[in-house]
Write a protein that holds these residues in place. Sequence first.
Motif, PDB file in Angstrom:
ATOM      1  N   TYR A   1       0.860  -1.297   0.018  1.00 49.18           N
ATOM      2  CA  TYR A   1       0.150   0.042   0.108  1.00 49.18           C
ATOM      3  C   TYR A   1       0.726   1.221  -0.070  1.00 49.18           C
TER       4      TYR A   1
ATOM      5  N   GLU B   1       3.900   1.041  -3.113  1.00 41.86           N
ATOM      6  CA  GLU B   1       3.446   0.898  -4.276  1.00 41.86           C
ATOM      7  C   GLU B   1       2.397   1.715  -4.849  1.00 41.86           C
ATOM      8  N   THR B   2       1.063   1.080  -4.262  1.00 42.17           N
ATOM      9  CA  THR B   2      -0.015   1.692  -4.677  1.00 42.17           C
ATOM     10  C   THR B   2      -0.318   3.052  -4.319  1.00 42.17           C
ATOM     11  N   HIS B   3       0.142   3.653  -3.202  1.00 40.64           N
ATOM     12  CA  HIS B   3      -0.059   4.906  -2.574  1.00 40.64           C
ATOM     13  C   HIS B   3       0.987   5.375  -2.207  1.00 40.64           C
ATOM     14  N   ASN B   4       2.252   5.769  -2.969  1.00 42.77           N
ATOM     15  CA  ASN B   4       3.582   6.148  -2.687  1.00 42.77           C
ATOM     16  C   ASN B   4       3.399   7.685  -2.382  1.00 42.77           C
TER      17      ASN B   4
END
Length: 228
Positions: A149, A152-155
């Motif tokens: 999370y 990757e997806t919410h850097n």
Amino acid sequence: MKKLACVVLSFVFWNIYIPIIRLIYNVFLKIKQRFYPDLEHVIADIVWSDLTLCEEDIAIAYKKLVKAFCREYDVKTPKLIFRQIDPNNMLIGLFEYKPYTISINVEALILNSMNETSGLIARNTMVFVLLHELRHCWQYKYHKEDILYWCETHNHLYNIFYEECPIEIDANEFAKSAGLHDSGDIFNKLPLSLYEDFDKAVGLKEEAEASRKIKKAVAVALNRIYLE
């Protein structure tokens, strides 16, 4: 006769068998500690050693730490590499789960140690950084959803709440306590939904309110006083 036999057996048990058992147990503990030292003893050994902040010595410290850490927490051993992580030497260490490596920037490590390359400050800083990154390895195995999370997806949120996200708080607390503070419940106290509310916020007012809730939750999770 029976009473005398019981007295003799009791004497033999407490004065011969028990000391022998204790001796065997103590020898076993010493052998175990020599070949399989626990993390606490490894850290103490490194801190009070004569290791310096050179690649060779950091690699020695890492080898000792990673062996004890991975055995204690049942995680795969990450590869250690030395490199400049960012162009401005801001990052000292970095755990990357895809190549499964821990990178250390020696120059940044020395700068963060107040330009000391040896001594207690230098070794404490080195141990802190290595423990911090190793804790991310533990997180990747036991809290993989959180790692993915944030990294990757919410850097974008990671950059905003770097000091206030669970993976960094947990890694910092673990490293600051030299591995003694091992409380993974920070992930329950700081659920991803808290940060999702900020991500979904519309306008400065909603963002400010969501940010306030995050800061308050972090303070509560760390048993700190929250000043609004």
